[in-house]
Scaffold this motif. Sequence first.
Motif, PDB file in Angstrom:
ATOM      1  N   LEU A 113     -18.576 -17.623  23.018  1.00 27.05           N
ATOM      2  CA  LEU A 113     -17.839 -18.456  22.034  1.00 27.05           C
ATOM      3  C   LEU A 113     -18.943 -19.142  21.017  1.00 27.05           C
ATOM      4  O   LEU A 113     -18.758 -19.388  19.864  1.00 27.05           O
ATOM      5  CB  LEU A 113     -16.825 -19.469  22.272  1.00 27.05           C
ATOM      6  CG  LEU A 113     -15.650 -18.955  23.085  1.00 27.05           C
ATOM      7  CD1 LEU A 113     -14.657 -20.009  23.695  1.00 27.05           C
ATOM      8  CD2 LEU A 113     -14.696 -17.944  22.153  1.00 27.05           C
TER       9      LEU A 113
ATOM     10  N   SER B 258     -20.180 -11.077  15.278  1.00 23.52           N
ATOM     11  CA  SER B 258     -19.132 -11.733  15.442  1.00 23.52           C
ATOM     12  C   SER B 258     -17.854 -10.577  16.100  1.00 23.52           C
ATOM     13  O   SER B 258     -17.443 -11.126  16.997  1.00 23.52           O
ATOM     14  CB  SER B 258     -18.206 -12.097  14.390  1.00 23.52           C
ATOM     15  OG  SER B 258     -16.995 -12.716  14.335  1.00 23.52           O
TER      16      SER B 258
ATOM     17  N   SER C 240     -16.616 -10.758  19.815  1.00 22.87           N
ATOM     18  CA  SER C 240     -15.157 -10.804  20.099  1.00 22.87           C
ATOM     19  C   SER C 240     -14.585  -9.658  21.141  1.00 22.87           C
ATOM     20  O   SER C 240     -13.847 -10.021  22.177  1.00 22.87           O
ATOM     21  CB  SER C 240     -14.423 -10.573  18.709  1.00 22.87           C
ATOM     22  OG  SER C 240     -14.638 -11.718  17.946  1.00 22.87           O
TER      23      SER C 240
ATOM     24  N   ASN D 151     -19.636 -16.528  13.012  1.00 18.13           N
ATOM     25  CA  ASN D 151     -18.531 -16.770  11.882  1.00 18.13           C
ATOM     26  C   ASN D 151     -19.218 -18.087  10.766  1.00 18.13           C
ATOM     27  O   ASN D 151     -18.559 -17.927   9.597  1.00 18.13           O
ATOM     28  CB  ASN D 151     -17.310 -17.166  12.506  1.00 18.13           C
ATOM     29  CG  ASN D 151     -16.798 -16.083  13.201  1.00 18.13           C
ATOM     30  OD1 ASN D 151     -17.115 -14.663  12.883  1.00 18.13           O
ATOM     31  ND2 ASN D 151     -15.740 -16.193  14.282  1.00 18.13           N
ATOM     32  N   ILE D 152     -19.257 -18.830  11.579  1.00 20.21           N
ATOM     33  CA  ILE D 152     -19.710 -20.197  10.336  1.00 20.21           C
ATOM     34  C   ILE D 152     -20.960 -19.985   9.558  1.00 20.21           C
ATOM     35  O   ILE D 152     -20.992 -20.450   8.569  1.00 20.21           O
ATOM     36  CB  ILE D 152     -20.252 -21.457  11.386  1.00 20.21           C
ATOM     37  CG1 ILE D 152     -18.801 -22.085  12.132  1.00 20.21           C
ATOM     38  CG2 ILE D 152     -20.438 -22.567  10.564  1.00 20.21           C
ATOM     39  CD1 ILE D 152     -19.035 -23.127  13.273  1.00 20.21           C
TER      40      ILE D 152
ATOM     41  N   ASN E   9     -20.243 -16.434  18.954  1.00 23.38           N
ATOM     42  CA  ASN E   9     -19.082 -16.024  18.032  1.00 23.38           C
ATOM     43  C   ASN E   9     -19.014 -17.013  16.729  1.00 23.38           C
ATOM     44  O   ASN E   9     -18.749 -16.737  15.676  1.00 23.38           O
ATOM     45  CB  ASN E   9     -17.966 -15.908  18.784  1.00 23.38           C
ATOM     46  CG  ASN E   9     -16.830 -14.824  17.719  1.00 23.38           C
ATOM     47  OD1 ASN E   9     -17.078 -14.397  17.010  1.00 23.38           O
ATOM     48  ND2 ASN E   9     -15.703 -15.228  18.449  1.00 23.38           N
ATOM     49  N   ASN E  10     -19.168 -18.341  17.375  1.00 19.56           N
ATOM     50  CA  ASN E  10     -18.733 -19.540  16.135  1.00 19.56           C
ATOM     51  C   ASN E  10     -20.043 -19.722  15.236  1.00 19.56           C
ATOM     52  O   ASN E  10     -20.154 -19.714  14.185  1.00 19.56           O
ATOM     53  CB  ASN E  10     -18.284 -20.633  16.781  1.00 19.56           C
ATOM     54  CG  ASN E  10     -16.945 -20.793  17.503  1.00 19.56           C
ATOM     55  OD1 ASN E  10     -15.783 -20.890  16.514  1.00 19.56           O
ATOM     56  ND2 ASN E  10     -16.772 -20.537  18.533  1.00 19.56           N
ATOM     57  N   PHE E  11     -21.113 -19.314  15.918  1.00 20.24           N
ATOM     58  CA  PHE E  11     -22.456 -19.508  14.973  1.00 20.24           C
ATOM     59  C   PHE E  11     -22.305 -18.342  14.114  1.00 20.24           C
ATOM     60  O   PHE E  11     -22.558 -18.651  12.960  1.00 20.24           O
ATOM     61  CB  PHE E  11     -23.635 -19.137  15.817  1.00 20.24           C
ATOM     62  CG  PHE E  11     -24.881 -19.115  15.145  1.00 20.24           C
ATOM     63  CD1 PHE E  11     -25.435 -20.346  14.614  1.00 20.24           C
ATOM     64  CD2 PHE E  11     -25.476 -17.829  15.339  1.00 20.24           C
ATOM     65  CE1 PHE E  11     -26.665 -19.907  13.928  1.00 20.24           C
ATOM     66  CE2 PHE E  11     -26.465 -17.700  14.384  1.00 20.24           C
ATOM     67  CZ  PHE E  11     -27.186 -18.768  13.849  1.00 20.24           C
TER      68      PHE E  11
ATOM     69  N   GLU F   7     -12.451  -9.330  14.274  1.00 15.49           N
ATOM     70  CA  GLU F   7     -11.513  -9.977  15.338  1.00 15.49           C
ATOM     71  C   GLU F   7     -10.557  -8.942  16.157  1.00 15.49           C
ATOM     72  O   GLU F   7     -10.493  -8.492  17.183  1.00 15.49           O
ATOM     73  CB  GLU F   7     -10.938 -11.041  14.754  1.00 15.49           C
ATOM     74  CG  GLU F   7     -11.514 -12.407  14.506  1.00 15.49           C
ATOM     75  CD  GLU F   7     -12.047 -13.164  15.856  1.00 15.49           C
ATOM     76  OE1 GLU F   7     -11.467 -12.982  16.731  1.00 15.49           O
ATOM     77  OE2 GLU F   7     -13.018 -13.829  15.715  1.00 15.49           O
TER      78      GLU F   7
END
Length: 424
Positions: free
Chosen positions: A63, A17, A21, A70-71, A66-68, A106
């Motif tokens: 993204l 992540s 970022s 974070n989730i 990144n989202n993968f 972040e």
Amino acid sequence: MPLPILSILLIILLLLSAFFSACETGMMTINRYRLRHLTKTSRAARRVQKLLERPDRLLGAILLGNNFANITAAAIASVMAIRLWGDYGVLIASFLLTIIILIFAEVSPKTLAAIYPEKIAFRASLTLSAILRVLYPLVWIINAFSNGLLRLIGVKIRKQKHLSISPEELRTVVHEAAGRISSQHRAMLLGILDLEQVSIEDIMIPRNEIIGIDINNEWEAIKSQLASTQHTFLPVYEDDLNDMIGVLHVKDAIHIFAQHAGTKEQLRDVLMDVYFVPEGTSLATQLLNFKNNKKRFALVVDEYGDLQGLITLEDIFEEIVGEFTTDMVSETQAFIHPQQDGSLLIDGSTALRDLNPMLGLDLPMNGAKTLSGLIIEYLETIPESGTCCKINQIPMEIIQVQDNKIKTVKIVSNFTHPAGNKVR
């Protein structure tokens, strides 16, 4: 799955992540003009530029990763928290993971990338290119939906074009490069940028100061004038400057005298055609006109065709590089005279473009070009000696008026004289 393995997976996901970022900020904040320059020598720069040609695809890949991360990290943290704290674990995990992601995945990586965008972007470009290649089908589907949504609201997605920069933006860039560009080079660059904003009438030699040859004078007087002139070009006229018959290059006159005594007829034969230009022409345009017409000397006329002054190629060059031979301090001292009472006596013909920066004034320059013209324009009449006025809160007194022109003006205020002495 044991807690130690889940902990290792969570740390790996947080690192991923942070990586995505940093990539997002580094790629989006990199200097595009410097990047374009570096593509000539750097393979990494060329990779970054290629990625930035389609920012929608690049952001889609970043993204997505990144989202993968974070989730998935949130899911693993919830599982760990439930095992450790039971039903309250989900709430605790959400709070703690928010703080951890915000700080470590972040804010910190994005701040680092904003400070060193080139280093982050160049080092990450190879990895991002590989990720984009592997995930391209998924990225394409995501971009198809997102771009379709943008088209519904009137936004068109095109390949990134070369960025353009306005003269004002370029001027800001030059100012901000003060530590990297020498003051002389910076002044020259700013001088070039200012050519478009300065017109011929701002720097031309006014009509009353034009030195020319009256062909109707005695031949001996003409020869004497030619022998003592310091100018390369001289306008030649009959009785009046508006009756211009040509322009003399002094070297042509020297050739005449080298061969024989010379006559007026021979002088007429070597005259060049007069090149007229309108007074409102910008210096940038006139510089190109001089080049295209292969001229170095022009006479300036107003809208009625009346002669207003003259301009040379050297005058424009001096706007860029500064005075060639004249010491600006000594030249300024010629028309600014400090007085014992702290006031300054100033020649009325002094150009406002020279006076304002020299004395730190803010006299308006959108109309008259000289101090005399400014006062006459302000008063709307030709004043008598002893008349006082105040322009932009600067008190002035007219000391001498001659031939419908203000010859000398007294300004009462605190200034730093060009020689460096404070006038009080």
